[in-house]
Write a protein that holds these residues in place. Structure first.
Motif, PDB file in Angstrom:
ATOM      1  N   THR A  39       0.853  -1.191   0.000  1.00 57.85           N
ATOM      2  CA  THR A  39       0.000   0.000   0.000  1.00 57.85           C
ATOM      3  C   THR A  39       0.888   1.240   0.000  1.00 57.85           C
ATOM      4  OG1 THR A  39      -0.084   0.086   2.426  1.00 57.85           O
ATOM      5  CG2 THR A  39      -1.810  -1.190   1.293  1.00 57.85           C
ATOM      6  N   SER A  40       0.367   2.361  -0.503  1.00 60.97           N
ATOM      7  CA  SER A  40       1.127   3.620  -0.530  1.00 60.97           C
ATOM      8  C   SER A  40       0.835   4.443   0.721  1.00 60.97           C
ATOM      9  CB  SER A  40       0.765   4.418  -1.787  1.00 60.97           C
ATOM     10  OG  SER A  40       1.194   3.762  -2.943  1.00 60.97           O
ATOM     11  N   THR A  41       1.064   3.847   1.872  1.00 60.39           N
ATOM     12  CA  THR A  41       0.711   4.494   3.129  1.00 60.39           C
ATOM     13  C   THR A  41       1.918   4.861   3.979  1.00 60.39           C
ATOM     14  OG1 THR A  41       0.439   2.310   4.150  1.00 60.39           O
ATOM     15  CG2 THR A  41      -1.528   3.357   3.230  1.00 60.39           C
ATOM     16  N   GLY A  42       3.112   4.537   3.534  1.00 60.27           N
ATOM     17  CA  GLY A  42       4.298   4.800   4.336  1.00 60.27           C
ATOM     18  C   GLY A  42       4.779   6.237   4.204  1.00 60.27           C
ATOM     19  N   ARG A  43       5.438   6.693   5.231  1.00 64.58           N
ATOM     20  CA  ARG A  43       6.088   7.989   5.196  1.00 64.58           C
ATOM     21  C   ARG A  43       7.491   7.833   5.774  1.00 64.58           C
ATOM     22  NH1 ARG A  43       5.722  10.769  10.211  1.00 64.58           N
ATOM     23  NH2 ARG A  43       4.612   9.530  11.779  1.00 64.58           N
ATOM     24  N   GLY A  44       8.300   8.846   5.595  1.00 63.10           N
ATOM     25  CA  GLY A  44       9.660   8.748   6.098  1.00 63.10           C
ATOM     26  C   GLY A  44      10.360  10.085   6.083  1.00 63.10           C
ATOM     27  N   ARG A  45      11.544  10.075   6.648  1.00 68.77           N
ATOM     28  CA  ARG A  45      12.364  11.274   6.640  1.00 68.77           C
ATOM     29  C   ARG A  45      13.830  10.866   6.748  1.00 68.77           C
ATOM     30  NH1 ARG A  45      11.098  13.705  12.716  1.00 68.77           N
ATOM     31  NH2 ARG A  45      12.087  11.995  13.903  1.00 68.77           N
ATOM     32  N   ALA A  46      14.678  11.686   6.148  1.00 70.03           N
ATOM     33  CA  ALA A  46      16.124  11.510   6.265  1.00 70.03           C
ATOM     34  C   ALA A  46      16.728  12.903   6.388  1.00 70.03           C
ATOM     35  CB  ALA A  46      16.684  10.779   5.054  1.00 70.03           C
ATOM     36  N   TYR A  47      17.577  13.099   7.371  1.00 69.93           N
ATOM     37  CA  TYR A  47      18.133  14.417   7.587  1.00 69.93           C
ATOM     38  C   TYR A  47      19.536  14.298   8.161  1.00 69.93           C
ATOM     39  CZ  TYR A  47      16.621  13.493  12.404  1.00 69.93           C
ATOM     40  OH  TYR A  47      16.439  12.924  13.641  1.00 69.93           O
ATOM     41  N   GLY A  48      20.290  15.364   8.006  1.00 67.99           N
ATOM     42  CA  GLY A  48      21.651  15.347   8.530  1.00 67.99           C
ATOM     43  C   GLY A  48      22.484  16.461   7.950  1.00 67.99           C
ATOM     44  N   MET A  49      23.818  16.270   7.992  1.00 67.17           N
ATOM     45  CA  MET A  49      24.738  17.269   7.472  1.00 67.17           C
ATOM     46  C   MET A  49      25.968  16.578   6.896  1.00 67.17           C
ATOM     47  SD  MET A  49      27.562  17.439   9.723  1.00 67.17           S
ATOM     48  CE  MET A  49      28.084  19.136   9.645  1.00 67.17           C
ATOM     49  N   GLU A  50      26.644  17.300   5.990  1.00 67.76           N
ATOM     50  CA  GLU A  50      27.825  16.772   5.313  1.00 67.76           C
ATOM     51  C   GLU A  50      28.951  17.798   5.354  1.00 67.76           C
ATOM     52  OE1 GLU A  50      25.490  14.318   1.756  1.00 67.76           O
ATOM     53  OE2 GLU A  50      26.694  16.097   1.303  1.00 67.76           O
ATOM     54  N   VAL A  51      30.165  17.288   5.435  1.00 66.62           N
ATOM     55  CA  VAL A  51      31.369  18.100   5.311  1.00 66.62           C
ATOM     56  C   VAL A  51      32.256  17.440   4.262  1.00 66.62           C
ATOM     57  CG1 VAL A  51      33.378  19.074   6.477  1.00 66.62           C
ATOM     58  CG2 VAL A  51      31.231  18.792   7.732  1.00 66.62           C
ATOM     59  N   PHE A  52      32.749  18.235   3.320  1.00 68.44           N
ATOM     60  CA  PHE A  52      33.532  17.677   2.219  1.00 68.44           C
ATOM     61  C   PHE A  52      34.763  18.536   1.975  1.00 68.44           C
ATOM     62  CE2 PHE A  52      34.397  17.498  -2.431  1.00 68.44           C
ATOM     63  CZ  PHE A  52      34.773  16.168  -2.515  1.00 68.44           C
ATOM     64  N   PHE A  53      35.907  17.872   1.764  1.00 66.65           N
ATOM     65  CA  PHE A  53      37.156  18.560   1.435  1.00 66.65           C
ATOM     66  C   PHE A  53      37.809  17.863   0.252  1.00 66.65           C
ATOM     67  CE2 PHE A  53      41.794  18.704   1.712  1.00 66.65           C
ATOM     68  CZ  PHE A  53      42.020  20.077   1.666  1.00 66.65           C
ATOM     69  N   GLN A  54      38.257  18.652  -0.720  1.00 75.03           N
ATOM     70  CA  GLN A  54      38.935  18.079  -1.885  1.00 75.03           C
ATOM     71  C   GLN A  54      40.134  18.937  -2.238  1.00 75.03           C
ATOM     72  OE1 GLN A  54      36.664  17.870  -5.580  1.00 75.03           O
ATOM     73  NE2 GLN A  54      37.707  15.976  -6.139  1.00 75.03           N
ATOM     74  N   GLN A  55      41.291  18.292  -2.321  1.00 76.54           N
ATOM     75  CA  GLN A  55      42.524  18.950  -2.737  1.00 76.54           C
ATOM     76  C   GLN A  55      42.997  18.293  -4.027  1.00 76.54           C
ATOM     77  OE1 GLN A  55      44.861  21.529  -1.324  1.00 76.54           O
ATOM     78  NE2 GLN A  55      45.297  21.219  -3.497  1.00 76.54           N
TER      79      GLN A  55
END
Length: 818
Positions: A620-636
Motif C-alpha cells: 500500500t502507498s501508506t508509508g512515510r519517512g524522513r532523512a536528515y543530517g549534514m555533510e562536510v567535504f574537502f577536496q585537494q
C-alpha cells in the motif's frame, strides 16, 4: 608478507631492464567548448600550469579549426589551464601522461561577466567549483585519475563513488548498494553520455541497484558527477541522486588500447579512428573472481563477462551522433569454504543461485542551434533475472526448492531536450516517452509441510505463485530557466516537471506528480558562496511491485501511487584557491506514499537489500519517512604530487509502516566517513590510501521461541518485528591500499600494481543468522535429549551466528598500454 616480497622482487627485475631508458614522452589530446552552447572554440590557449611545468619554459598550444588541441610532454602528471578572451579560465588537474596511450582531456569554458570587477571574482572560482547555476549545491565530481588509482576499488567505479559525501553502502561493504543521504539504493538514476542506464553493477538485486561488482570500464570514463539534491528538472524517476558518467572519445589519430590482467579479471580495451570523422572505443572483460575467492577461501563465487562500446561520428561541425552499448552476463553462486562449521555451511548452502544478463544500447544526436543545442536520445535496455534457492543446498531437488524467479524488464526510451542561452537567461525544456515491458514468474515456499509420526499432515505447505506480464507507457515533460543577477553574484534557477503512466489507477493525473524545484546561490566574494535549494521529486514504484499478481491472477498493486520526496538543502562553499574545495551542507528529506507490505505492515525501506528480489508482494502507498543530517567535504586537487578527498556525513533515516510509527530504516548508519589520499613519487611510483567508516546498520533480532518452533518448516529464523531495527551491527572500519609502478618505453607503458581491500584484516560486519545446531559431521541436528529432532524443534539447540569474518581481497596485476 609473502605477497609483498614477491611484488618487490618482480619490481626489481623489471627495473633492471629499463635502467638505460631515456625519458619518453606522451601526448595529451582534447577539445574546448562553450559550456552553454557546446560550440567548439578556435584559438584557445592550453598550457601546462606553472606548478607542474616539466622545464623552466612554459609549454602549451592552441586549439585548431576543429576546436581540438595536442600537447606532447615528458611522462608524468600535469595540471592544464585553458584560457580564451571573453571566457573564464578552465583547469584540469592530475592528468597522467604516459607513452603508451594518448590521454584525452576536454574543457568546457564559461563566458565571463561583462563587468571587469566581476571577472576577477568569478574567474578565481571557476577552476575549483563544480557547481552550476541550476545545481549550485550537493554536487561532486571525480576525475579519471582519481577513479583509476582509487585503492581497494579494483577498477570498480561503484566502489570509488562511495568516497563521496553522503554516500553509504551495503552492510560490510561487500555490495555496491549506493545509498545517498539515507535513501534506498533504487532512488538513484545513472546516465552514460546522456543515455540512462538502469544497471551499473553485476549481480543486481531486482528492485534495487546494487551488486558486488561494477560493470562500467574505468578506461572509458573521463569524469563522474554526483548530484545529491537540486538536480534539475530534466531527470525523471529520481528521489536521491543523479550520477552522470561522461565517457571520453576514441583517439582520432591512431589505434591504441590497454590490456589489464590481475588475480580477479582480464580486460582488453581498444580505440581509434574508423573514418576521418568517426572514432570508436570497445572493451571486453572476463572475471576470475570465482577462482580467486576459492583460492583465498571466501564463500562467494561471482563469475561474469561484460562488454562496452562507444562510436562517435561527427556528421558536420554542428551535428554529432554517438552510439553506446553496455552489457553483462552474470553467474553467481556460493561455495563452502575449507574452514567452516556445519552451522555456517548450512547457512551458506541456502543462499540463492543467480543467473542474469543485461544490456543498454542507445543513440544520442546532438545538434548545435542558435545560442544552444538540441539533444535527441533513443535507447533500449533489458534485464533478465533467474534466481533459485534450495533448502540445505539440495540444488535440483524440487521438493527442497524455496524460491524460483524468472523475470525480464525491458524499457524503450525517447528523450528530447532543447538548451539555449539568450541574453543571460538559460532555458532548457524537453520530454521523455517510454514503453515498458515486464514479465515475472515467481514461485516461493513460505512454509514446508509438517507431518506427525504417523505421516498425517498437521500443517500443509504454504507457497506463493505469481505469473505476471505487463506493459505500459510512461511520459514526462520538463522546463527549467536560470539567470544571474547582482553582477553575477546571485544565481536563481526554477524548474518544474510532471510524469504520467498508463498503468496505475491515478497514473494519468499530471497534477499528482507536479514537481517544482528552486535553487539559489549567492557569491559573497571570490572564495565564499551560500547555496540553497528546495524541490519535490517523484518515483514510480519498482516493476516487481507493479507487476505482482495474487493467486487469482489479479494485479493488486495498480492503486499504488508515485513515491514522493521533498528536499530542503542549504550550505556554504569555500574555495581558498583554485585547487581546493571545502563544503558544508545540511539536508532534510521528507517522504510520503512509500510502499508498505500488506503481509507484515513493514515499510520496504526497513527491510534492506540482499541477493534476492524486492517488492514481489502486495503493498500500500501508506508509508512515510524522513532523512536528515549534514555533510562536510574537502577536496585537494593535485598539488606537489599529492591529492586528497575526505568527507564526513551524519544522517538519520526513518520510515513508518502500517502503524505510522517512524523507525530506523535499513540505511540509518548515522555516521559515515571516507578519506582518500593519493601520492605520486618519482620514477613512476604511485601510492593510494583509503579509509572508510560506516556506523553500525540497524537490524531486527530473531524471535527465538518462534524461530526454534518453525525452523524445520521455514528453513530459517523468524524475525521479531515488534523490535524492528532496534539492534545495530558493529561499525564498518576498512583500510585499503594500492601501490603502482609504471615503466614507459617508446610506444608502450607497463603498470604493475598491488591492490588490497581491507588491508588491516578488520572484521566485516554482517547480519546474524539463526540455525538449530548441526552435528559436527553435518549429518543431522544436535538435540538436548540425544533423540531425533522433533517437528516443532523443541529439543533442538538454537544458535544465532554472528557474522564478522574479515573480507580481504589482495590482488596483484598489471596494465599494458599500447
Amino acid at each position: 608478507m609473502k605477497l609483498l616480497h614477491w611484488y618487490t622482487v618482480l619490481l626489481s627485475c623489471l627495473s633492471l631492464s629499463v635502467l638505460a631508458q631515456t625519458t619518453p614522452t606522451g601526448i595529451i589530446i582534447g577539445s574546448v567548448r562553450d559550456r552553454s552552447t557546446q560550440e567548439l572554440l578556435v584559438g584557445v590557449t592550453v598550457q601546462v600550469d606553472n606548478a607542474t611545468q616539466p622545464t623552466g619554459q612554459p609549454q602549451g598550444t592552441t586549439t585548431d579549426a576543429d576546436g581540438r588541441f595536442r600537447l606532447e610532454l615528458p611522462v608524468g602528471s600535469y595540471n592544464l589551464k585553458a584560457t580564451y578572451v571573453g571566457y573564464l579560465p578552465g583547469e584540469k588537474f592530475n592528468i597522467s601522461v604516459s607513452s603508451g596511450n594518448a590521454n584525452e582531456s576536454n574543457f568546457e569554458l564559461e563566458e565571463e561577466s561583462k563587468r571587469l570587477g566581476e571577472v576577477v571574482v568569478t574567474a578565481n572560482r571557476a577552476t575549483a567549483a563544480v557547481s552550476s547555476i541550476s545545481t549550485p549545491n550537493s554536487i561532486q565530481r571525480l576525475t579519471t585519475e582519481e577513479i583509476k588509482t582509487n585503492p581497494g576499488g579494483n577498477f570498480d567505479i561503484s566502489k570509488v563513488i562511495q568516497t563521496l559525501p553522503g554516500v553509504g553502502g551495503s552492510v560490510g561493504g561487500l555490495r555496491n548498494d549506493i545509498i545517498i543521504r539515507g535513501g534506498a539504493p533504487n532512488e538513484n538514476v545513472f546516465y552514460l553520455d546522456g543515455i540512462e542506464i538502469p544497471l551499473i553493477n553485476h549481480f543486481q538485486t531486482q528492485g534495487g541497484t546494487g551488486g558486488p561488482q561494477g560493470i562500467l570500464n574505468v578506461s572509458f570514463i573521463e569524469d563522474v558527477t554526483l548530484a545529491s539534491s537540486s538536480f534539475d528538472a530534466r531527470y525523471d524517476n529520481v528521489l536521491a541522486s543523479v550520477f552522470q558518467f561522461r565517457q571520453r572519445e576514441g583517439n582520432p589519430n591512431r589505434l591504441q588500447g590497454n590490456f589489464r590482467l590481475s588475480g580477479t579479471e582480464a580486460a582488453l580495451t581498444t580505440e581509434g579512428p574508423l573514418a576521418s570523422n568517426t572514432t570508436f572505443l570497445a572493451s571486453v572483460r572476463r572475471s576470475y573472481l570465482q577462482y580467486f575467492f576459492q583460492l583465498i577461501d571466501l564463500p562467494i563465487r561471482p563469475n561474469y563477462w561484460d562488454f562496452q562500446a562507444k562510436i562517435t561520428h561527427r556528421i558536420n561541425k554542428k551535428t554529432t551522433l554517438t552510439a553506446i552499448g553496455v552489457g553483462a552476463i552474470d553467474e553467481f553462486r556460493f561455495g563452502v569454504p575449507r574452514q567452516t562449521t556445519p552451522d555456517k555451511e548450512f547457512v551458506i548452502r541456502r543462499n540463492p543461485l543467480i543467473n542474469q544478463w543485461n544490456y543498454t544500447g542507445g543513440l544520442n544526436l546532438r545538434r548545435l542551434i542558435s545560442n544552444g543545442y538540441l539533444n535527441v536520445a533513443l535507447s533500449r535496455n533489458a534485464f533478465d533475472n533467474a534466481l533459485d534457492r534450495f533448502e540445505d543446498g539440495r540444488t535440483g531437488d524440487e521438493s527442497a526448492r524455496v524460491l524460483r524467479i524468472r523475470s525480464r524488464e525491458t524499457e524503450n526510451k525517447l528523450r528530447l531536450d532543447v538548451n539555449q542561452f539568450v541574453n543571460g537567461w538559460r532555458y532548457s525544456m524537453g520530454l521523455v516517452a517510454q514503453y515498458v515491458q515486464f514479465s515475472n514468474d515467481l514461485a516461493a515456499g513460505l512454509r514446508n509441510e509438517v507431518r506427525d509420526s504417523l505421516g498425517t499432515v498437521i500443517t500443509p505447505a504454504q507457497r506463493v505463485r505469481s505469473l505476471s506480464t505487463i506493459d505500459f507507457a510512461r511520459f514526462g515533460l520538463f522546463g527549467q530557466v536560470s539567470r544571474s543577477w547582482l553582477d553575477n553574484r546571485l544565481g536563481v534557477s526554477v524548474g518544474v516537471r510532471t510524469d504520467v503512466n498508463t498503468f496505475t489507477d491515478n497514473g494519468l493525473n499530471a497534477l499528482r506528480t507536479l514537481s517544482p524545484r528552486l535553487s539559489v546561490s549567492y557569491a559573497l566574494n571570490d572564495r565564499w558562496s551560500l547555496n540553497a535549494s528546495i524541490g519535490r521529486y517523484f518515483k514510480i514504484p519498482t516493476y516487481t511491485v507493479l507487476g505482482f499478481r495474487d493467486e487469482s491472477g489479479q494485479l493488486i498493486n495498480r492503486n499504488i501511487d508515485y513515491i514522493t520526496s521533498n528536499h530542503y538543502v542549504a550550505g556554504v562553499e569555500y574555495l581558498p584557491k583554485p585547487t581546493t574545495r571545502f563544503t558544508v551542507e545540511g539536508f532534510y528529506k521528507q517522504y510520503s506514499r512509500y510502499p508498505v507490505s500488506v503481509r507484515n505492515g513493514i515499510s520496504l525501506a526497513n527491510l534492506g537489500n540482499n541477493f534476492n528480489a524486492i517488492g514481489n508482494e502486495a503493498v500500500t502507498s501508506t508509508g512515510r519517512g524522513r532523512a536528515y543530517g549534514m555533510e562536510v567535504f574537502f577536496q585537494q586537487k593535485l598539488v606537489k604530487n599529492l591529492f586528497v578527498v575526505a568527507s564526513y556525513t551524519y544522517v538519520r533515516s526513518e520510515f513508518s509502516g502500517s502503524d505510522g510509527a517512524l523507525r530506523p530504516s535499513a540505511w540509518d548508519n548515522r555516521h559515515l566517513f571516507s578519506g582518500l589520499l593519493g601520492r605520486k613519487f618519482r620514477r613512476g611510483w604511485e601510492m593510494g590510501l583509503k579509509y572508510r567508516y560506516a556506523g553500525g546498520a540497524p537490524y531486527t533480532p530473531f524471535d527465538l521461541a518462534q524461530s526454534q518452533r518453525n525452523f524445520l518448516t521455514l528453513g530459517e529464523g523468524v524475525l521479531d518485528y515488534s523490535r524492528l531495527n532496534t539492534l545495530r551491527l558493529r561499525a564498518l572500519n576498512q583500510f585499503d591500499f594500492r601501490l603502482d609502478k609504471k615503466w614507459n618505453a617508446r610506444r608502450f607503458t607497463f603498470d604493475l600494481f598491488l591492490d588490497v581491500q581491507n588491508a588491516f584484516v578488520l572484521p566485516t560486519p554482517g547480519y546474524p543468522e539463526f540455525v538449530l545446531s548441526r552435528a559436527p559431521d553435518g549429518s543431522g541436528y544436535l538435540t538436548t535429549d540425544g533423540k531425533p529432532l522433533q517437528s516443532d524443534g523443541q529439543n533442538g539447540i538454537p544458535t544465532v551466528l554472528n557474522s564478522a569474518d574479515p573480507f580481504v581481497t589482495p590482488t596483484i596485476g598489471f596494465i599494458l598500454e599500447f
